[in-house]
Design a protein around this motif. Sequence first.
Motif, PDB file in Angstrom:
ATOM      1  N   ASP A  95       5.979   5.121 -18.680  1.00  0.00           N
ATOM      2  CA  ASP A  95       6.810   5.501 -17.539  1.00  0.00           C
ATOM      3  C   ASP A  95       6.385   4.671 -16.326  1.00  0.00           C
ATOM      4  OD1 ASP A  95       8.241   6.654 -15.522  1.00  0.00           O
ATOM      5  OD2 ASP A  95       7.503   8.690 -15.843  1.00  0.00           O
ATOM      6  N   ILE A  96       7.303   3.811 -15.857  1.00  0.00           N
ATOM      7  CA  ILE A  96       6.966   2.877 -14.784  1.00  0.00           C
ATOM      8  C   ILE A  96       6.613   3.606 -13.493  1.00  0.00           C
ATOM      9  CG2 ILE A  96       9.347   2.638 -13.972  1.00  0.00           C
ATOM     10  CD1 ILE A  96       6.743  -0.189 -14.252  1.00  0.00           C
ATOM     11  N   SER A  97       7.108   4.818 -13.323  1.00  0.00           N
ATOM     12  CA  SER A  97       6.845   5.543 -12.080  1.00  0.00           C
ATOM     13  C   SER A  97       5.371   5.906 -11.927  1.00  0.00           C
ATOM     14  CB  SER A  97       7.698   6.810 -12.018  1.00  0.00           C
ATOM     15  OG  SER A  97       7.346   7.718 -13.053  1.00  0.00           O
ATOM     16  N   LEU A  98       4.627   5.900 -13.027  1.00  0.00           N
ATOM     17  CA  LEU A  98       3.191   6.169 -12.941  1.00  0.00           C
ATOM     18  C   LEU A  98       2.441   5.020 -12.267  1.00  0.00           C
ATOM     19  CD1 LEU A  98       2.579   7.671 -16.503  1.00  0.00           C
ATOM     20  CD2 LEU A  98       2.611   8.925 -14.340  1.00  0.00           C
ATOM     21  N   ILE A  99       3.022   3.835 -12.328  1.00  0.00           N
ATOM     22  CA  ILE A  99       2.369   2.635 -11.784  1.00  0.00           C
ATOM     23  C   ILE A  99       3.007   2.215 -10.460  1.00  0.00           C
ATOM     24  CG2 ILE A  99       1.749   0.226 -12.256  1.00  0.00           C
ATOM     25  CD1 ILE A  99       0.377   2.266 -14.063  1.00  0.00           C
ATOM     26  N   VAL A 100       4.322   2.241 -10.413  1.00  0.00           N
ATOM     27  CA  VAL A 100       5.021   1.770  -9.211  1.00  0.00           C
ATOM     28  C   VAL A 100       5.069   2.905  -8.195  1.00  0.00           C
ATOM     29  CG1 VAL A 100       7.123   0.744  -8.300  1.00  0.00           C
ATOM     30  CG2 VAL A 100       6.340   0.147 -10.591  1.00  0.00           C
ATOM     31  N   THR A 101       3.983   3.045  -7.490  1.00  0.00           N
ATOM     32  CA  THR A 101       3.896   3.980  -6.364  1.00  0.00           C
ATOM     33  C   THR A 101       3.347   3.208  -5.178  1.00  0.00           C
ATOM     34  OG1 THR A 101       1.618   4.648  -6.829  1.00  0.00           O
ATOM     35  CG2 THR A 101       3.374   5.864  -7.976  1.00  0.00           C
ATOM     36  N   PRO A 102       3.617   3.643  -3.975  1.00  0.00           N
ATOM     37  CA  PRO A 102       3.085   2.918  -2.808  1.00  0.00           C
ATOM     38  C   PRO A 102       1.566   2.733  -2.876  1.00  0.00           C
ATOM     39  CG  PRO A 102       4.742   4.489  -2.119  1.00  0.00           C
ATOM     40  CD  PRO A 102       4.519   4.745  -3.576  1.00  0.00           C
ATOM     41  N   GLN A 103       0.844   3.756  -3.312  1.00  0.00           N
ATOM     42  CA  GLN A 103      -0.616   3.659  -3.361  1.00  0.00           C
ATOM     43  C   GLN A 103      -1.062   2.634  -4.404  1.00  0.00           C
ATOM     44  OE1 GLN A 103      -2.609   7.307  -4.345  1.00  0.00           O
ATOM     45  NE2 GLN A 103      -4.635   6.534  -3.759  1.00  0.00           N
ATOM     46  N   TYR A 104      -0.454   2.719  -5.601  1.00  0.00           N
ATOM     47  CA  TYR A 104      -0.818   1.799  -6.691  1.00  0.00           C
ATOM     48  C   TYR A 104      -0.519   0.351  -6.290  1.00  0.00           C
ATOM     49  CZ  TYR A 104      -2.420   2.461 -11.532  1.00  0.00           C
ATOM     50  OH  TYR A 104      -3.187   2.557 -12.675  1.00  0.00           O
ATOM     51  N   MET A 105       0.707   0.128  -5.779  1.00  0.00           N
ATOM     52  CA  MET A 105       1.105  -1.223  -5.417  1.00  0.00           C
ATOM     53  C   MET A 105       0.263  -1.771  -4.261  1.00  0.00           C
ATOM     54  SD  MET A 105       3.413  -2.311  -7.517  1.00  0.00           S
ATOM     55  CE  MET A 105       2.321  -1.503  -8.692  1.00  0.00           C
ATOM     56  N   SER A 106      -0.132  -0.891  -3.361  1.00  0.00           N
ATOM     57  CA  SER A 106      -0.986  -1.317  -2.258  1.00  0.00           C
ATOM     58  C   SER A 106      -2.325  -1.816  -2.775  1.00  0.00           C
ATOM     59  CB  SER A 106      -1.188  -0.146  -1.286  1.00  0.00           C
ATOM     60  OG  SER A 106      -2.087  -0.507  -0.258  1.00  0.00           O
ATOM     61  N   ILE A 107      -2.850  -1.140  -3.788  1.00  0.00           N
ATOM     62  CA  ILE A 107      -4.138  -1.554  -4.376  1.00  0.00           C
ATOM     63  C   ILE A 107      -3.992  -2.924  -5.045  1.00  0.00           C
ATOM     64  CG2 ILE A 107      -5.826  -1.023  -6.158  1.00  0.00           C
ATOM     65  CD1 ILE A 107      -5.221   1.962  -5.606  1.00  0.00           C
ATOM     66  N   ILE A 108      -2.926  -3.095  -5.848  1.00  0.00           N
ATOM     67  CA  ILE A 108      -2.747  -4.377  -6.563  1.00  0.00           C
ATOM     68  C   ILE A 108      -2.479  -5.503  -5.573  1.00  0.00           C
ATOM     69  CG2 ILE A 108      -1.295  -5.608  -8.225  1.00  0.00           C
ATOM     70  CD1 ILE A 108      -0.913  -2.984  -9.715  1.00  0.00           C
ATOM     71  N   PHE A 109      -1.668  -5.241  -4.539  1.00  0.00           N
ATOM     72  CA  PHE A 109      -1.429  -6.258  -3.523  1.00  0.00           C
ATOM     73  C   PHE A 109      -2.718  -6.602  -2.780  1.00  0.00           C
ATOM     74  CE2 PHE A 109       3.246  -5.152  -3.421  1.00  0.00           C
ATOM     75  CZ  PHE A 109       3.637  -6.378  -3.905  1.00  0.00           C
ATOM     76  N   GLY A 110      -3.560  -5.594  -2.599  1.00  0.00           N
ATOM     77  CA  GLY A 110      -4.842  -5.864  -1.963  1.00  0.00           C
ATOM     78  C   GLY A 110      -5.696  -6.811  -2.788  1.00  0.00           C
ATOM     79  N   ILE A 111      -5.626  -6.657  -4.109  1.00  0.00           N
ATOM     80  CA  ILE A 111      -6.392  -7.538  -4.994  1.00  0.00           C
ATOM     81  C   ILE A 111      -5.883  -8.967  -4.905  1.00  0.00           C
ATOM     82  CG2 ILE A 111      -7.036  -7.942  -7.415  1.00  0.00           C
ATOM     83  CD1 ILE A 111      -6.839  -4.936  -7.857  1.00  0.00           C
ATOM     84  N   LEU A 112      -4.603  -9.158  -4.537  1.00  0.00           N
ATOM     85  CA  LEU A 112      -4.079 -10.516  -4.370  1.00  0.00           C
ATOM     86  C   LEU A 112      -4.866 -11.297  -3.321  1.00  0.00           C
ATOM     87  CD1 LEU A 112      -0.195 -10.027  -4.442  1.00  0.00           C
ATOM     88  CD2 LEU A 112      -1.565 -11.338  -6.070  1.00  0.00           C
ATOM     89  N   GLY A 113      -5.547 -10.588  -2.436  1.00  0.00           N
ATOM     90  CA  GLY A 113      -6.362 -11.263  -1.435  1.00  0.00           C
ATOM     91  C   GLY A 113      -7.753 -11.602  -1.916  1.00  0.00           C
TER      92      GLY A 113
END
Length: 887
Positions: free
Chosen positions: A236-254
């Motif tokens: 279920d994609i909704s378990l991953i695509v949440t503002p908190q989850y995406m914020s963490i992964i985007f943070g790792i992009l740095g």
Amino acid sequence: MEDQVEQAVEIALSSNSDPMIKQQAMSFCNQIKESEDGWQMCLSLFMNDRKRSSAVRFFALQVVDDALVKRLNGSAKQLDNTSMLFIKDALLSYIQREYSPQSATDADAVFMQNKLAQTITLFFLLSYPNTWPTFFDDLLTLSSMGGPQLSNGRGLQLFLRILVAQHEEIADTLIIRSSEVARRNTIIKDAIRVRDMARLASAWMEILVQWTSRDDGYLIVESCLRVIGSWVSWIDISLIVTPQYMSIIFGILGNEALRGAACDTLSEIISKKMKSSDKFDLISLLNLPQTIGQLLIGSDVEFTEKVARLVNVVCLDLVRILDEDQFASPLKENTENLLQQLFPFGIGFLANEYDDTSSEIFPAISEYLSYLRKEKKRNIPLNPARRSTLTSILNTVIMKVKYDESMDWSNGTDDSEIEFLEVRGRLRLFQDAVAAIDENLFMDSISSIVISSLNGEKRDWRDIELGLFELGAYSDGLRNAAALPTKGQGGSSKAMEILNDMLLKMTNSNVLSIGHPSINLHYMELVVKNSKFFETHPQIVPQILEIFVSNIGIHSSSLQVQVRAWYLFYRFIKLCKHLMGDIAETALNAIGDLLVIESEVSAKNDGDSDMSADGTDSGTFDGRLYLFEASGILISVESVPDEKQLHLLKSVLTPIFRDMEASLSRPVEGSQLALQIHHDIMAIGTFARGVNDGGKAITDPVREQFLLASRAILVSLETLSGFEIIREASRFAFARMVPILGHQILPEIAVLVSRLLSESSTSELIDFMSFLGQLIHNFKGQSGILDMLDQLLTPLLSRVFYSLSISANGSTDEEIQQSDIKKAYLNFMMGLLNNGMEAVLTSDRNRQIFESIVRSVAHYTSTSPDASIKKMGSSIYTRLQVIMKAT
């Protein structure tokens, strides 16, 4: 016993072991695998003794795996429920001991961890969710082991490896599975979604939070991101695509060390299949235009490539949303706006100096261009934003197909250039697509580049090569358009005018003065491809011929350029022969020094009567034959007087006759002599084809010269008939002289056929019967061919029947050859019947073989699996029955 196992494994793996002892060791290892209690001993060996070699411990797990796989397949009796419980306890005990923070031993090597993860996964397939419903909870507990939650790095690494192995077993779409296994995997995935997925998704997020900032967390975070990227395809994609989850992964992009893995994970998340509206919401949530704009890309080539892949995935999905939603709607408008924000990044990656990075965006570019072509078919005009994007794509592609400063031209012999040319070919397709979408844009852009390269201001060969390449692309596009029913005239009149203007500028330019071989080849290729241009500009033909016969073309110091120029010169002469006028003799004199035949035999072919002519002269002889054919055309154009034609004809043939006579008179034997004569005969045949193609009526003096040539060939054949290449060349040359000599060649053909039949191998029979079929068609109704066939038929068909009676011995090549002989035989028979020569079948000389012919046709028709043989054989058999009744 464990010591014996260790010894056997080491002997089996050693490259220095005695072969007999090694075989014994391998047999012993196989016995262990097949024995009922082998898995118990091997599990104990793996569990209890870390001092054993890694190879032995790996083998031990293999034996356990084999037992588990057999149970999965329902073929193992040794693993009952008690045994399964024993294996579970043993594995958990091992992990608790070896993967705890307090473990005193070094961690298992990576390959051993992967093997252990595979073993645990196999056990998981047998036990989850029925007998081990707490599988994931138990492993997560082991990842803490008395410390803070998810703090045990060693345990986490194994846990994540297990998750990767599980995905490969139950969800990897690249693996083909039986329907039964697919059903089992579906049950397991459904159970995970219901029972454990929320817990796992939460754990992954906690791992990312806890370990990203730790100095020792790189491998754990990278593994966790890999797990998320793989599992997201079926959860279920909704378990991953949440503002908190995406914020963490985007943070790792740095994080410079982890941003590549984060980028890959985002690509996998976005690739998740879902409804168009949900996909748009997901992409919008990621806010990629702003995110990508903030990334420091460029210096890190690998990361730049990953970002390009991410942009490609997003743009692909956006284009597909547009394509699905054909009518105006808020979703389509919003999708278009977002796509226009992202495409500049895609075009930037397209322009990247590294082709691997550029190639990542190719699918999105291709999909977008395909979409715009569909829109054009729907009569939807380009809006300013789309036209701007299309212009950027075309301009970027044009610059991308240019040789860069780091690359030299090698005519496709250098690996890096081969890769570049492959990419260039794919980029050409984008140009063609743009031309189909907006012809005016394409014409204006290409003509601007071409004219700029031809104006004399640019002296770098790369700039000029780009212009000539694009001119070729432009003319190819018009030719392709001419082949389409909807484009009957080959594009618009404006497009043709622009092409002719560019060609005129090219022929009037001084681009050849740069002296670069790539420019020279491009120039000659363009001249040949656009030969119709000279219909309206015949005054330029002498200038082009002068270029061809100079050191720019057929006399180039570069062998590669020279050999290619020989072919291009022939093509130009053939296409523009009616424009030669009084310059044909001049052109022929200019190539006279190249009409020289010199053979060179490779060491492996020396003395071989069955040698092939291929590869013996570095490929140059086949190229030189084009010059002989071109010379034949030149002396046979209408503008050449008969007396001059005969003189020029002799100037080509006489040196060949002298060489054949001198070669046969020298005490030289073997392959060198055969190859030289082969080349002479091939030159005669090719020259004859050119003479016949020139357009001038054949005169008796010309026929007399070729009659002399046929007799010279027969003399050579009589001397060297044991060489297959001589037989092949003789057959080739006579076939090309038939249109010139007509019935006058029949006596010589009778001698030729007799020689060929007595010496031809089984493989040659196919070509021999095809040659006879040509003669039957050319000379039907003439007594000479009837007499020849009457004498030839019985010995020929006896050879055919004998060849077909030999078993193919299971060889695919021999089976194919026999099928081809049957087809050639039936084609020969059909030729006899269709050309009114059936009388030879029942003549006094051949009457005794007629019934065999009828039976053979019936047999091949009924037994052959080839539909074409059955159809042709049935027709022939019906007609033979009529003949039989009549006689």
